[in-house]
Design an enzyme around this catalytic site. Structure first.
Site, mmCIF file in Angstrom:
data_model
loop_
_atom_site.group_PDB
_atom_site.id
_atom_site.type_symbol
_atom_site.label_atom_id
_atom_site.label_comp_id
_atom_site.label_asym_id
_atom_site.label_seq_id
_atom_site.Cartn_x
_atom_site.Cartn_y
_atom_site.Cartn_z
ATOM 1 N N ASP A 72 -15.004 29.488 27.405
ATOM 2 C CA ASP A 72 -13.979 30.108 28.602
ATOM 3 C C ASP A 72 -14.745 29.535 29.866
ATOM 4 O O ASP A 72 -15.913 29.139 30.017
ATOM 5 C CB ASP A 72 -13.596 31.342 28.399
ATOM 6 C CG ASP A 72 -14.753 32.402 28.585
ATOM 7 O OD1 ASP A 72 -15.887 31.887 28.685
ATOM 8 O OD2 ASP A 72 -14.375 33.606 28.417
ATOM 9 N N CYS A 75 -12.382 41.507 -0.683
ATOM 10 C CA CYS A 75 -13.484 41.035 -0.096
ATOM 11 C C CYS A 75 -14.608 41.838 -0.782
ATOM 12 O O CYS A 75 -14.389 42.799 -1.691
ATOM 13 C CB CYS A 75 -13.550 41.487 1.226
ATOM 14 S SG CYS A 75 -14.089 43.121 1.763
ATOM 15 N N CYS A 86 -14.983 45.628 -0.586
ATOM 16 C CA CYS A 86 -13.925 46.404 -0.916
ATOM 17 C C CYS A 86 -13.846 46.442 -2.599
ATOM 18 O O CYS A 86 -13.678 47.295 -3.292
ATOM 19 C CB CYS A 86 -12.637 46.049 -0.758
ATOM 20 S SG CYS A 86 -12.190 46.508 1.165
ATOM 21 N N HIS A 126 -15.557 43.022 6.202
ATOM 22 C CA HIS A 126 -14.444 43.337 5.688
ATOM 23 C C HIS A 126 -13.475 43.270 6.909
ATOM 24 O O HIS A 126 -12.228 42.568 6.624
ATOM 25 C CB HIS A 126 -14.123 44.818 5.402
ATOM 26 C CG HIS A 126 -12.799 45.482 5.266
ATOM 27 N ND1 HIS A 126 -12.006 44.940 4.233
ATOM 28 C CD2 HIS A 126 -12.122 46.114 6.205
ATOM 29 C CE1 HIS A 126 -10.914 45.532 4.356
ATOM 30 N NE2 HIS A 126 -10.825 46.128 5.685
ATOM 31 N N ASP A 171 -8.105 34.356 20.602
ATOM 32 C CA ASP A 171 -9.569 34.745 20.436
ATOM 33 C C ASP A 171 -9.587 36.290 20.526
ATOM 34 O O ASP A 171 -8.591 36.775 21.503
ATOM 35 C CB ASP A 171 -10.588 34.029 21.448
ATOM 36 C CG ASP A 171 -9.948 34.430 22.997
ATOM 37 O OD1 ASP A 171 -10.837 35.349 23.493
ATOM 38 O OD2 ASP A 171 -9.385 33.856 23.398
ATOM 39 N N CYS A 189 -7.771 44.702 -0.986
ATOM 40 C CA CYS A 189 -8.463 43.736 -0.332
ATOM 41 C C CYS A 189 -9.337 43.248 -1.277
ATOM 42 O O CYS A 189 -9.828 43.987 -2.149
ATOM 43 C CB CYS A 189 -9.242 44.281 1.004
ATOM 44 S SG CYS A 189 -10.490 43.209 1.523
HETATM 45 ZN ZN LIG Z 1 -12.219 44.295 2.137
#
Ligand SMILES: [Zn+2]
Length: 390
Positions: A92, A328, A331, A357, A288, A326
């Site tokens: 930026d 991931c 999880c 996560h 962002d 989830c």
């Molecule tokens: Zn997760």
């Protein structure tokens, strides 16, 4: 080496799928851009974040200007080499931080300095704005500094990110119509100076202009028309978007129609789940935000039901994961109990797992949004995600 191609436009709203090509790789849009303020993400590293789905990172010029670390980066040949990253990067202009420093300290707004500890200023305004640029004092060591469009662009050239931003004045959310108008006119002049300093034949960087105009309809429309007509590669939507979600949507509805259809649009500093849906529906391609990693540092996880606060102690006995749906690694393997335990004991690993996560959550959401745009089912997806977010 650079291009932006629209792959699909939704029939139901202004959402669009695109492909932004840079010398360091492709960015599929809509894209979420994680912010590595000082050249470091907080609580997690670039490689991991890349594997979770990041295709581009944002780095703050302001922090490389304070302490003059941009000179060191220049010696390395730019941020890509300094950070060891072969991936699209953005910087930026530094404007947001400098101007927030002014009204942030004067009015108690702005969390821009995040966890850093600025020296005590006793409410003294450290910023002096002129039509050419802005004088300010470093909030850390009181060094007297100056930033204007020329200097911002030169520093960003030294930093060498793929996509860089014109220097603009971010006016306070509490500024009057008259002041916001003056700041907008300065921003327009600075946009032209930024373009001139950037030059024509740069092959390894592209410049984005920034629309300002606060929360005022005619100013936003005028700014969008003015900036949108300049030969920028893309456009940032900056400045105050109001305190309510409705106001942000209004600002986007005023601004986007005046921006060229064929160029990428970046909403600066926005990345809450609800905001992402609202922005995508209104034709924004990039955004962002520090939210996923900041929340992790504060012991919170993003879920479809809203935020899960692991500091509250409510989850200390729970065997279930942060979010059942989830997939991931966190999880699939860890319980809320263990994560709460890590957070309570201030273990660095707790922040790392939550950042993991949270970033997975956001990038998975973006992937689902891209698919939903392809199949024109964005509204259905939004209903599944935006349930009771704060
Ligand atoms: Zn997760």
């Amino acid at each position: 080496m650079f291009s932006f191609r629209l792959l699909k436009k939704s029939k139901r709203n202004k959402a669009r799928l695109g492909l932004l090509k840079t010398p360091h790789g492709l960015i599929r849009t809509p894209a979420f851009v994680p912010v590595a303020t000082k050249g470091a993400l907080r609580g997690i590293d670039f490689e991991k974040t890349k594997n979770l789905g990041a295709e581009v990172f944002m780095i703050n010029t302001f922090h490389f200007y304070l302490g003059h670390s941009y000179r060191l980066v220049k010696k390395f040949g730019g941020l890509h080499r300094f950070l060891g990253l072969n991936q699209p990067l953005m910087t930026d202009s530094g404007g947001f931080q400098v101007f927030s420093l002014g009204f942030g300290l004067a009015e108690g707004v702005g969390k821009i300095l995040d966890q850093d500890r600025p020296v005590q200023t006793q409410g003294k305004n450290l910023v002096k704005i002129t039509d050419r640029g802005v004088f300010f004092e470093s909030p850390f060591d009181r060094e007297k500094l100056y930033l204007d469009p020329e200097r911002s662009i030169r520093i960003q050239k030294d930093l060498g990110a793929d996509l860089i931003f014109a220097f603009d004045e971010f006016s306070s959310p509490t500024a009057s119509y008259q002041y916001t108008r003056e700041a907008m006119i300065r921003t327009h002049r600075w946009a032209e100076t930024s373009l001139k300093t950037f030059g024509k034949n740069k092959t390894d960087q592209r410049l984005f202009g920034i629309v300002q105009g606060g929360e005022f309809k005619d100013l936003r429309q005028g700014s969008s028309q003015f900036i949108g007509a300049l030969p920028f590669f893309g456009f940032g939507i900056g400045g105050s978007l109001g305190n309510t979600k409705t106001k942000m949507n209004e600002v986007l509805d005023w601004v986007v129609p005046f921006l060229p259809e064929s160029k990428p649009r970046h909403l600066l500093g926005i990345g809450e789940v609800e905001d992402i849906f609202n922005a995508v529906k209104r034709g924004v391609d990039l955004f962002d935000c520090v939210t996923p990693t900041r929340l992790a540092r504060h012991g919170a996880a993003l879920t479809r039901q809203g935020r899960l606060n692991l500091k509250s102690g409510k989850h200390r006995q729970q065997k279930e994961p942060l979010e059942k749906t989830c997939s991931c690694w966190v999880c699939r393997n860890l319980s809320r109990a263990y994560l709460s335990y890590l957070v309570k004991n201030k273990e660095i690993l707790g922040i790392y797992y939550l950042a993991w996560h949270n970033l997975y959550f956001i990038f998975n959401l973006i992937e689902l949004i891209r698919t939903a745009i392809k199949t024109d089912r964005l509204a259905e997806l939004e209903r599944r995600f935006v349930q009771k977010l704060d």
